[in-house]
Write a protein that holds these residues in place. Sequence first.
Motif, mmCIF file in Angstrom:
data_model
loop_
_atom_site.group_PDB
_atom_site.id
_atom_site.type_symbol
_atom_site.label_atom_id
_atom_site.label_comp_id
_atom_site.label_asym_id
_atom_site.label_seq_id
_atom_site.Cartn_x
_atom_site.Cartn_y
_atom_site.Cartn_z
ATOM 1 N N PRO A 29 0.784 -1.046 0.058
ATOM 2 C CA PRO A 29 -0.190 0.103 0.044
ATOM 3 C C PRO A 29 0.706 1.299 0.034
ATOM 4 O O PRO A 29 1.937 1.270 0.538
ATOM 5 C CB PRO A 29 -0.887 -0.165 1.327
ATOM 6 C CG PRO A 29 -0.854 -1.578 1.549
ATOM 7 C CD PRO A 29 0.499 -2.062 1.201
ATOM 8 N N SER A 30 0.382 2.383 -0.637
ATOM 9 C CA SER A 30 1.041 3.436 -0.846
ATOM 10 C C SER A 30 1.662 3.975 0.675
ATOM 11 O O SER A 30 0.775 4.467 1.577
ATOM 12 C CB SER A 30 0.376 4.615 -1.332
ATOM 13 O OG SER A 30 0.891 6.078 -1.079
ATOM 14 N N LYS A 34 -0.459 7.893 5.065
ATOM 15 C CA LYS A 34 -0.079 7.449 6.367
ATOM 16 C C LYS A 34 -1.306 6.777 6.843
ATOM 17 O O LYS A 34 -1.166 5.932 7.744
ATOM 18 C CB LYS A 34 0.236 8.751 7.195
ATOM 19 C CG LYS A 34 1.505 9.563 6.508
ATOM 20 C CD LYS A 34 2.675 8.648 6.492
ATOM 21 C CE LYS A 34 3.988 9.584 5.947
ATOM 22 N NZ LYS A 34 5.195 8.600 6.175
ATOM 23 N N SER A 35 -2.532 7.044 6.349
ATOM 24 C CA SER A 35 -3.690 6.516 7.303
ATOM 25 C C SER A 35 -3.786 4.901 6.981
ATOM 26 O O SER A 35 -4.130 4.144 7.602
ATOM 27 C CB SER A 35 -5.061 7.162 6.719
ATOM 28 O OG SER A 35 -5.225 6.798 5.283
ATOM 29 N N PHE A 36 -2.999 4.413 5.838
ATOM 30 C CA PHE A 36 -3.023 3.041 5.565
ATOM 31 C C PHE A 36 -2.051 2.290 6.642
ATOM 32 O O PHE A 36 -2.505 0.981 6.843
ATOM 33 C CB PHE A 36 -2.304 2.619 3.978
ATOM 34 C CG PHE A 36 -3.117 3.220 3.004
ATOM 35 C CD1 PHE A 36 -4.592 3.596 3.185
ATOM 36 C CD2 PHE A 36 -2.781 3.095 1.778
ATOM 37 C CE1 PHE A 36 -5.282 3.729 2.334
ATOM 38 C CE2 PHE A 36 -3.597 3.389 0.531
ATOM 39 C CZ PHE A 36 -4.652 3.734 0.872
ATOM 40 N N ALA A 58 3.425 -9.406 12.419
ATOM 41 C CA ALA A 58 4.551 -8.933 11.732
ATOM 42 C C ALA A 58 4.854 -7.240 12.315
ATOM 43 O O ALA A 58 4.306 -6.885 13.192
ATOM 44 C CB ALA A 58 4.208 -8.537 10.344
ATOM 45 N N ALA A 59 6.067 -7.012 11.849
ATOM 46 C CA ALA A 59 6.510 -5.555 12.463
ATOM 47 C C ALA A 59 5.812 -4.512 12.058
ATOM 48 O O ALA A 59 5.541 -3.396 12.520
ATOM 49 C CB ALA A 59 7.810 -5.660 11.817
ATOM 50 N N ASP A 60 5.223 -4.424 10.730
ATOM 51 C CA ASP A 60 4.419 -3.737 10.350
ATOM 52 C C ASP A 60 2.787 -4.173 10.017
ATOM 53 O O ASP A 60 2.804 -5.327 9.754
ATOM 54 C CB ASP A 60 4.774 -3.171 8.798
ATOM 55 C CG ASP A 60 5.952 -2.475 9.079
ATOM 56 O OD1 ASP A 60 6.295 -1.561 9.710
ATOM 57 O OD2 ASP A 60 7.108 -3.055 8.362
ATOM 58 N N SER A 61 2.099 -3.305 10.256
ATOM 59 C CA SER A 61 0.411 -3.597 10.101
ATOM 60 C C SER A 61 -0.288 -2.497 9.326
ATOM 61 O O SER A 61 0.150 -1.358 8.995
ATOM 62 C CB SER A 61 -0.426 -3.698 11.328
ATOM 63 O OG SER A 61 0.182 -4.727 12.161
ATOM 64 N N VAL A 62 -1.383 -2.882 8.501
ATOM 65 C CA VAL A 62 -2.074 -2.179 7.549
ATOM 66 C C VAL A 62 -3.494 -2.125 7.960
ATOM 67 O O VAL A 62 -3.952 -3.083 8.530
ATOM 68 C CB VAL A 62 -1.721 -2.475 5.906
ATOM 69 C CG1 VAL A 62 -0.305 -2.105 5.795
ATOM 70 C CG2 VAL A 62 -2.031 -3.729 5.797
ATOM 71 N N THR A 63 -4.368 -1.083 7.269
ATOM 72 C CA THR A 63 -5.650 -1.020 7.614
ATOM 73 C C THR A 63 -6.206 -1.775 6.469
ATOM 74 O O THR A 63 -5.762 -2.287 5.468
ATOM 75 C CB THR A 63 -6.060 0.501 7.490
ATOM 76 O OG1 THR A 63 -5.889 0.954 6.294
ATOM 77 C CG2 THR A 63 -5.267 1.074 8.478
#
Length: 496
Positions: A29-30, A34-36, A58-63
């Motif tokens: 995701p882009s 930042k909201s993603f 995971a170290a990162d998460s998305v919406t």
Amino acid sequence: MTNNQSVLPLNWSEASLGELGTWSGGGTPSKANKSFWTHGTIPWVSPKDMKFGRVRGAADSVTEDAIDQSSAKLIPSNSILMVTRSGILAHTFPVAVTECAVAVNQDLKTLTTFDEINPDFLTWYLRAQNYRILKDCAKHGTTVASIDTDRLKKVSVPVAPLNEQRRIVEKIETLFARLDQGEAALREVQALLARYRQSVLKAAVTGELTADWRAENAHRLEHGRDLLERILQTRRENWQGRGTYKEPDTPDTTDLPELPEGWVWTSLDALLTHLTSGSRGWKKYYGRGEGVFIMAQNVRPMRFDLSEKFRVDPPADSPDAIRSETRKDDILITIVGANTGDVCRFPSDERRHYVCQSVALLRPAERTLSRFLEMFLASKGAGRDQLEKFIYGAGRPHLSFEQLRSVAIPLPPLEEQAEMMTRVNEKLSEIQQVEDARQTELTRSAALQQSILKDAFAGRLVPQDPDDDPAAELLVRIRAAREAAPTKPSRRKTRA
């Protein structure tokens, strides 16, 4: 790629990896939105999250919006994740089952198996074929190690009846859990050995190890004060520093412990005739010739390691080559980078070895001091602690020559140093014997793991049940399901 099994077990069959479920790639995701990436609840898995056999986050998460508005897809739990592009593929093929719904980046491929295939069964098989997959499915001509997905999908897989798949997975996990417990115990032994080794070194350089010998031989030992005077005379006669000779500074002993009888405090500077580091202007000489450029990675704690050699070919008569060429029993200290403070002795008479600018070369006035200096500077609770206090620069650690010169050194009589080395070597030999035995057990454990996996997929790990539905019937249902499978994995959160 076939599995090289000429005869399959009873009721087993064979299929290509590509036909056993729904495949999907990853996406990002882009980052500009930042909201993603803020307060996301969906783990976004990249190769760095694939260190273990199962993925729980995971170290990162998305919406969810990030999934809906990008090329990323929601991959259901119990899917198989495979790294297909990463430097780690030069050594291993990471594969794991995810315990929750995730998204993955573009360096991974995913396989959501059909209900007739246990994902853990398939994952264990891929682990068993790790090196063959790296060899047969490598994508050549790329700057980063990669797996050719089309070839990966053609990998031939032995398929057991579903109930037998479950029995095999249960047996593998039970046996591997026992081996893991053994390996954990071996790792504890390694930690204990490291602590014991440090305690031996500290006992040596503080005089505790030779206290009994010193008491018995005190009447015939040269006092450290007299030894120091002789060393200083040698230093004056062999001075290689710039400019006129300078007397060494006296160390501040205010907070230093009391020394054993016959020992004396001095500075590291007082014991050296030469202190330098490598030239910064040798780039034109790199990568050729028979000379060796000693890099920071060659300097290990009390061990000179030439498993990696960087060649260099400077003119032998250049001033920089003369001053930075090592001699036997020189002390090497890393002064720049992650391993700053690591110390070892140059152990051989080989010529044309030159320190780089990240390594300091210290030449003792008396070669007989070299082993004691190496040991003291490498010992926790002794010289290593002084070096660590001096290290500066959070991003890129450094040690300066002035800091090295000011390190306070306890100087025992030479006879005691010799006895100390004898006792330390005996202790270190005992430690090495235990370490060798530990390594043998780790090798045995790795071999047992491979043997378990080999037996598992040859049908020898658990008994076959003739009442199980034959795998051939599973494959018929799978092929029918493939024709009806959606092109994008569903958003299901759990699987039976």
